[in-house]
Design an enzyme around this catalytic site. Structure first.
Site, PDB file in Angstrom:
ATOM      1  N   ARG A  71      -0.700  -8.484  13.225  1.00 29.18           N
ATOM      2  CA  ARG A  71      -1.238  -7.460  12.308  1.00 29.18           C
ATOM      3  C   ARG A  71      -2.082  -8.122  11.222  1.00 29.18           C
ATOM      4  NH1 ARG A  71       4.254  -5.168  10.802  1.00 29.18           N
ATOM      5  NH2 ARG A  71       3.179  -4.127   9.107  1.00 29.18           N
TER       6      ARG A  71
ATOM      7  N   ARG B  71      11.199  -3.264  10.085  1.00 32.25           N
ATOM      8  CA  ARG B  71      10.673  -2.083  10.788  1.00 32.25           C
ATOM      9  C   ARG B  71      10.430  -2.532  12.232  1.00 32.25           C
ATOM     10  NH1 ARG B  71       5.536   0.100   7.825  1.00 32.25           N
ATOM     11  NH2 ARG B  71       4.389  -1.092   9.397  1.00 32.25           N
TER      12      ARG B  71
ATOM     13  N   ARG C 278      11.968  -6.550   5.878  1.00 30.68           N
ATOM     14  CA  ARG C 278      12.114  -5.096   5.979  1.00 30.68           C
ATOM     15  C   ARG C 278      12.698  -4.633   7.316  1.00 30.68           C
ATOM     16  NH1 ARG C 278       6.702  -1.885   5.362  1.00 30.68           N
ATOM     17  NH2 ARG C 278       6.312  -3.256   7.137  1.00 30.68           N
TER      18      ARG C 278
ATOM     19  N   LYS D  22       0.833  -1.218   0.000  1.00 29.11           N
ATOM     20  CA  LYS D  22       0.000   0.000   0.000  1.00 29.11           C
ATOM     21  C   LYS D  22       0.864   1.262   0.000  1.00 29.11           C
ATOM     22  CE  LYS D  22      -2.042  -0.987   3.909  1.00 29.11           C
ATOM     23  NZ  LYS D  22      -1.398  -2.275   4.283  1.00 29.11           N
TER      24      LYS D  22
ATOM     25  N   ARG E 141      -9.707   1.237   8.334  1.00 32.46           N
ATOM     26  CA  ARG E 141      -9.275  -0.115   8.681  1.00 32.46           C
ATOM     27  C   ARG E 141     -10.329  -0.871   9.470  1.00 32.46           C
ATOM     28  NH1 ARG E 141      -3.453   0.698   8.612  1.00 32.46           N
ATOM     29  NH2 ARG E 141      -2.413  -1.251   9.111  1.00 32.46           N
TER      30      ARG E 141
END
Ligand code: AP5
Length: 179
Positions: A136, A125, A123, A9, A84
């Site tokens: 998540r 993060r 990634r 996204k 969301r």
């Protein structure tokens, strides 16, 4: 932009925003900036984000309302990561009703779950440890996925295969928006 964590996204919103000349508004990015700046908002959401949970709907409404009031969003915008929940979708409808411009399109990035986990974990993060990514994803399935049907019923949902090269995905989205 609708899609599971790691579906692309943010990546696509940035590229599309440049092409379309409208701001990409990422609620996740806004919250991460607040956390690193140590603002009151950042302090309130830090623990929630680290756990991979969702920030309270009312707080998110305030954040998005303030952001949409800024001048650069007057001619249009791309939302990444909002709404969301069904409550957030209702709030967004109210906010847009006030502007006289309803949501014109919802892009759903479709990516298989093993690819999502692989991308996120690679990634690194703060909220990308595998256990947090899985939480998540679980919340996405429970709270956000119902919005797919909600927007399909309104005939504004564009489903895009997100498991391809970044540029190919961008081209498909632009084609879907024009079509
Ligand atoms: P947020 O930042 O929105 O996180 P997310 O939805 O989990 O999404 P990600 O940023 O992980 O993924 P993405 O789909 O944007 O993919 P990206 O382009 O980054 O939210 C973070 C947190 O903030 C939430 O958990 C929550 O706590 C809070 N929050 C935010 N909004 C909220 C709201 N509305 N209500 C309540 N709480 C909220 O790509 C992922 C990786 O894949 C990158 O490394 C990228 O380079 C790579 N990649 C992208 N596209 C491709 C491709 N085509 N091929 C290969 N790799 C790719």
């Amino acid at each position: 932009m609708l899609g599971a964590p790691g579906s692309g996204k943010g990546t696509q919103a940035e590229l599309l925003a440049r092409t379309l000349g409208v701001p990409a508004i990422s609620t996740g990015e806004m919250l991460r900036q607040a956390v690193s700046a140590g603002t009151e908002l950042g302090d309130r959401v830090k623990g929630t984000m680290a756990a991979g949970a969702l920030v309270d709907d009312d707080l998110m409404s305030e954040v998005v309302r303030d952001r949409l009031e800024r001048g650069d969003a007057r001619r249009g915008f791309l939302l990444d990561g909002y709404p969301r929940t069904t409550a957030q979708a209702a709030t967004l409808d109210e906010l847009l009703l006030g502007r006289g411009k309803p949501l014109s399109a919802v892009i759903l990035l479709d990516v298989p779950e093993p690819v999502l986990v692989r991308r996120a974990v690679a990634r690194r993060r703060d909220d990308d440890q595998e256990s947090v990514v899985l939480e998540r994803l679980r919340l996405y399935r429970e709270k956000t996925e119902p919005l797919v049907q909600h927007y399909a019923n309104r005939s504004i949902l564009k489903r895009i295969d997100g498991d391809r090269e970044v540029a190919e995905v961008t081209a498909s989205i632009l084609q879907a928006l024009r079509g």
